[in-house]
Structures are given as structure tokens and as C-alpha cells.
Design an enzyme around this catalytic site. Structure first.
Site, mmCIF file in Angstrom:
data_model
loop_
_atom_site.group_PDB
_atom_site.id
_atom_site.type_symbol
_atom_site.label_atom_id
_atom_site.label_comp_id
_atom_site.label_asym_id
_atom_site.label_seq_id
_atom_site.Cartn_x
_atom_site.Cartn_y
_atom_site.Cartn_z
ATOM 1 C CG PHE A 1 -1.517 1.336 1.642
ATOM 2 C CD1 PHE A 1 -2.162 1.884 0.766
ATOM 3 C CD2 PHE A 1 -1.405 1.768 2.900
ATOM 4 C CE1 PHE A 1 -2.599 3.322 1.140
ATOM 5 C CE2 PHE A 1 -1.950 2.751 3.407
ATOM 6 C CZ PHE A 1 -2.691 3.751 2.521
ATOM 7 C CB VAL A 2 3.209 2.869 2.339
ATOM 8 C CG1 VAL A 2 4.107 4.167 2.472
ATOM 9 C CG2 VAL A 2 2.094 2.776 3.621
ATOM 10 C CG ASP B 1 12.129 -13.594 1.937
ATOM 11 O OD1 ASP B 1 12.202 -12.375 2.369
ATOM 12 O OD2 ASP B 1 11.489 -14.417 2.340
ATOM 13 C CB SER C 1 7.304 -5.091 7.599
ATOM 14 O OG SER C 1 6.701 -5.819 8.776
ATOM 15 C CE1 TYR D 1 4.648 -3.737 11.334
ATOM 16 C CE2 TYR D 1 3.672 -2.391 12.795
ATOM 17 C CZ TYR D 1 3.969 -2.798 11.688
ATOM 18 O OH TYR D 1 3.971 -1.483 10.807
ATOM 19 N NE ARG E 1 -3.526 -1.838 7.043
ATOM 20 C CZ ARG E 1 -2.285 -1.487 6.591
ATOM 21 N NH1 ARG E 1 -1.519 -0.637 7.242
ATOM 22 N NH2 ARG E 1 -1.748 -1.822 5.691
HETATM 23 N N1 UDP Z 1 -10.792 -2.625 14.388
HETATM 24 C C1 UDP Z 1 -12.069 -2.377 14.375
HETATM 25 N N2 UDP Z 1 -12.979 -3.119 13.461
HETATM 26 C C2 UDP Z 1 -12.233 -3.554 12.561
HETATM 27 C C3 UDP Z 1 -10.877 -3.611 12.493
HETATM 28 C C4 UDP Z 1 -10.202 -2.780 13.409
HETATM 29 O O1 UDP Z 1 -12.795 -1.876 15.503
HETATM 30 O O2 UDP Z 1 -12.759 -4.299 11.678
HETATM 31 C C5 UDP Z 1 -10.135 -1.544 15.561
HETATM 32 C C6 UDP Z 1 -8.911 -2.309 16.082
HETATM 33 O O3 UDP Z 1 -9.372 -3.132 17.204
HETATM 34 C C7 UDP Z 1 -8.224 -0.813 16.403
HETATM 35 C C8 UDP Z 1 -8.638 -0.002 15.471
HETATM 36 O O4 UDP Z 1 -9.544 -0.453 14.827
HETATM 37 O O5 UDP Z 1 -8.594 -0.362 17.857
HETATM 38 C C9 UDP Z 1 -7.379 0.322 14.305
HETATM 39 O O6 UDP Z 1 -7.055 -0.971 13.829
HETATM 40 P P1 UDP Z 1 -5.986 -1.213 12.557
HETATM 41 O O7 UDP Z 1 -6.026 -2.686 12.485
HETATM 42 O O8 UDP Z 1 -6.516 -0.611 11.388
HETATM 43 O O9 UDP Z 1 -4.612 -0.686 13.091
HETATM 44 P P2 UDP Z 1 -3.856 -0.675 14.298
HETATM 45 O O10 UDP Z 1 -4.087 0.757 14.965
HETATM 46 O O11 UDP Z 1 -4.625 -1.402 15.393
HETATM 47 O O12 UDP Z 1 -2.554 -1.156 13.971
#
Ligand code: UDP
Length: 312
Positions: free
Chosen positions: A12-13, A57, A76, A146, A187
Site C-alpha cells: 500500500f505505502v 525475499d 513488512s 510487529y 485494517r
Molecule cells: N478495528 C475495529 N474493527 C475492525 C478492524 C479494526 O474496530 O474491523 C479496531 C482495532 O481493534 C483498533 C483500530 O480499529 O482498535 C485500528 O485497527 P487497525 O487494524 O486498522 O490498526 P492498528 O492501529 O490496530 O494497527
């Protein structure tokens, strides 16, 4: 004009970084093993003479010959579901992959930008997070694959700089979104938009009171390139300050898509940070950079991308 290697250049980035560098006249070699990156993200670049794709890789080898002026080290898994599904690979790319990338940079006298992350702050006890905060990471929790990989990568980059003088800089990237996100990366922005467009319920993890701040990809790339072009070593936060709860984000996406989806609660993942927002004073003072794109504009552009990508 320079020759730049972008590890993770099909992600993505990375795909946006490659596009921007080619656009400004650099020669770009994208190195990616396509574990989470997608060839479709760089398909339009492949026709350009200044762009090269190498499938490799970086934990094993970086098969790049000739002179290199700069390296953007972005490789990553980056979404929580991706790194939780590939815990050993995530630790390997943050450690051995970073080591191999640093050796390439050192051999060529190239400047290396490490894509680090707001996850180095863990579940923060300082808010907003500035670069002097050392973080609150659970070293044995599931997210540590991570968080600690990126913390180790930061340590390795700084050790290389101090021990052998490699020219390095560290960007701490906060939550970002925009076209070329994978609809399946799990995400919050990609999930909510694909759920809203597909008429599925939006899945809020926990009670939705946790906060995040979302930077549109064009702003993020501007920040990364400003940092690369500077003489700064960092770390420097790159992100946006439009902090909102996850529940508010769900409502916003439902309104912007005109969806009639409901909202459902699902369990909160372990060690999910309760708040997150960058302090951007350093980025503004040292780079003259600040994000510009309003969250509603950025989300509209991202929704359009997913509509086209998913034919919804
Ligand atoms: N989250 C959510 N529903 C989803 C996916 C993520 O509520 O379907 C929440 C997740 O628990 C976190 C926030 O959204 O609190 C951001 O999650 P993301 O996976 O985008 O990135 P993070 O900041 O956790 O790396």
C-alpha cells in the site's frame, strides 16, 4: 535524478512511494516478495522505463546490482491480521531483512529510510505521542512480533549509523489509509469501507471507544519524501492529528457511503492500544511538513477506489 530501491514497493505505502519517485524522475527498483504486496498496485508503473520490479525475499537476498543512491525500507506485513498470520516472517524481515537492507545501503553509500511505526509506542501512557516517549509494549504479547521487530529495526539502523556511519533516517508512520490498501488486509478503514459498500455489518472491536488518527496516503508520502530529502536522522512521526474513536469512524463511513449497514461488536484484540495520536511538532519544525487532506475528502477518495476495485 537518483536510483532508489524500495523494499516492499508493491504494498500500500510502497506503491505510492514508487509512483512519486518515478514521477519526479528517479529510477526505482521495487523489491517485493508479494507476501502482502500486490502486483496490481504497480501495474501502471511497470510500463515506465524508470521502474523495475524484482521479486525477492529480502530476508534471503536483495538481488540488486549496480549503484544505489537511496533505499526506502518499507518491507513488512503491516496490518495486524497480516503480521499475526506471519509472526516469524515479520520478526525475520524486521531483523535479518533490515540487516540485509542496511548492508546494501552501506555498500553503495546510499541513504536509507526505515519505515517504522507508531506501534513502537505500544499502548501509550503519554498522549499525544512525541518521539522522546519510549513506549509501552508488551514484549511477549501477540502484537510484539510487529512492535518488537520495528523496535529492533530502529535499534539496528541506529547502531549501523553509529558504528559504520551508514546514512539513515527513521520515520514513525501512524495509521494511514487510501487507494491501494488491500480490501482483505483487515485494517479498520478497509474493513469498514468494504463492509459498508457490501451491505455487511461494520465490525467494531470492543466498545469502539479506542482512538486512532488517520493520515491520507498522499500526505504520508509527502512526509516520507521530505524526511528522505532532509539531513535528519529522526525518528520523526508522520501521521495526522484528526483523532477519533473507532465508533465515530464507523458512523462517518456509513454516512459517506450512504450505507444502511448496521454496526456489530466483536472482541477486542489483545493489547489493542486505547489511544493514538501523533505529536507532529518535530515534523513541522524540521521538515516544514504537515498533513493537508481533510479526513472526509480522503475517505471519499478511498471509498471511490474500493468501489472500482471491488465493482461495488
Ligand atoms: N478495528 C475495529 N474493527 C475492525 C478492524 C479494526 O474496530 O474491523 C479496531 C482495532 O481493534 C483498533 C483500530 O480499529 O482498535 C485500528 O485497527 P487497525 O487494524 O486498522 O490498526 P492498528 O492501529 O490496530 O494497527
Amino acid at each position: 535524478m537518483a536510483r532508489i530501491v524500495v523494499t516492499g514497493g508493491s504494498g500500500f505505502v510502497g506503491s505510492h512511494v514508487c509512483a512519486r519517485l518515478v514521477e519526479r524522475g528517479d529510477d526505482v527498483t521495487c523489491v517485493d516478495n508479494l507476501s502482502s504486496g500486490r502486483l496490481s498496485n504497480v501495474a501502471s508503473l511497470a510500463r515506465n522505463d524508470r521502474f523495475d520490479f524484482v521479486r525477492a525475499d529480502i530476508v534471503i537476498d536483495i538481488p540488486v546490482d549496480g549503484d544505489v543512491d537511496g533505499v526506502f525500507h518499507l518491507a513488512s506485513p503491516a496490518s495486524p491480521p497480516d503480521y499475526l498470520a506471519h509472526p516469524l516472517e515479520t520478526l525475520a524481515v524486521g531483523s535479518t531483512g533490515t540487516q540485509n537492507t542496511l548492508e546494501l545501503a552501506q555498500r553503495c553509500g546510499a541513504r536509507l529510510l526505515l519505515a517504522s511505526t507508531s506501534e513502537v509506542y505500544g499502548d501509550p501512557q503519554v498522549h499525544p505521542q512525541d518521539e522522546t516517549y519510549w513506549g509501552n509494549v508488551n514484549p511477549v504479547g501477540p502484537r510484539s512480533v510487529y512492535d518488537e521487530a520495528k523496535r529492533f529495526a530502529e535499534a539496528l539502523v541506529m547502531a549501523h549509523h553509529r558504528a559504520v556511519g551508514t546514512d539513515v533516517t527513521i520515520a514513525r508512520i501512524f495509521n494511514s489509509y487510501g487507494p491501494n490498501m488491500s480490501p482483505a488486509d483487515g485494517r479498520v478503514v478497509s474493513n469498514f469501507i468494504t463492509q459498508a459498500l457490501g451491505g455487511e455489518p461494520l465490525t467494531i472491536y470492543g466498545d469502539g471507544s479506542q482512538t486512532r488518527s488517520f493520515c491520507f496516503i498522499d500526505d504520508l508520502v509527502d512526509g516520507l519524501i521530505a524526511l528522505y530529502d532532509s539531513n535528519e536522522t529522526g525518528p520523526i512521526n508522520i501521521g495526522a492529528q484528526n483523532e477519533s474513536t473507532v465508533a465515530e469512524l464507523a458512523e462517518r463511513i456509513i454516512a459517506l457511503t450512504g450505507s444502511s449497514s448496521e454496526i456489530v461488536a466483536q472482541p477486542l484484540p489483545a493489547d489493542d492500544p486505547k489511544v493514538r495520536c501523533p505529536d507532529l511538532e518535530r515534523a513541522s519544525r524540521l521538515l516544514g511538513w504537515a498533513p493537508k487532506v481533510d479526513i472526509d475528502d480522503g475517505l471519499r477518495r478511498t471509498i471511490e477506489y474500493f468501489r472500482r476495485d471491488l465493482n461495488l
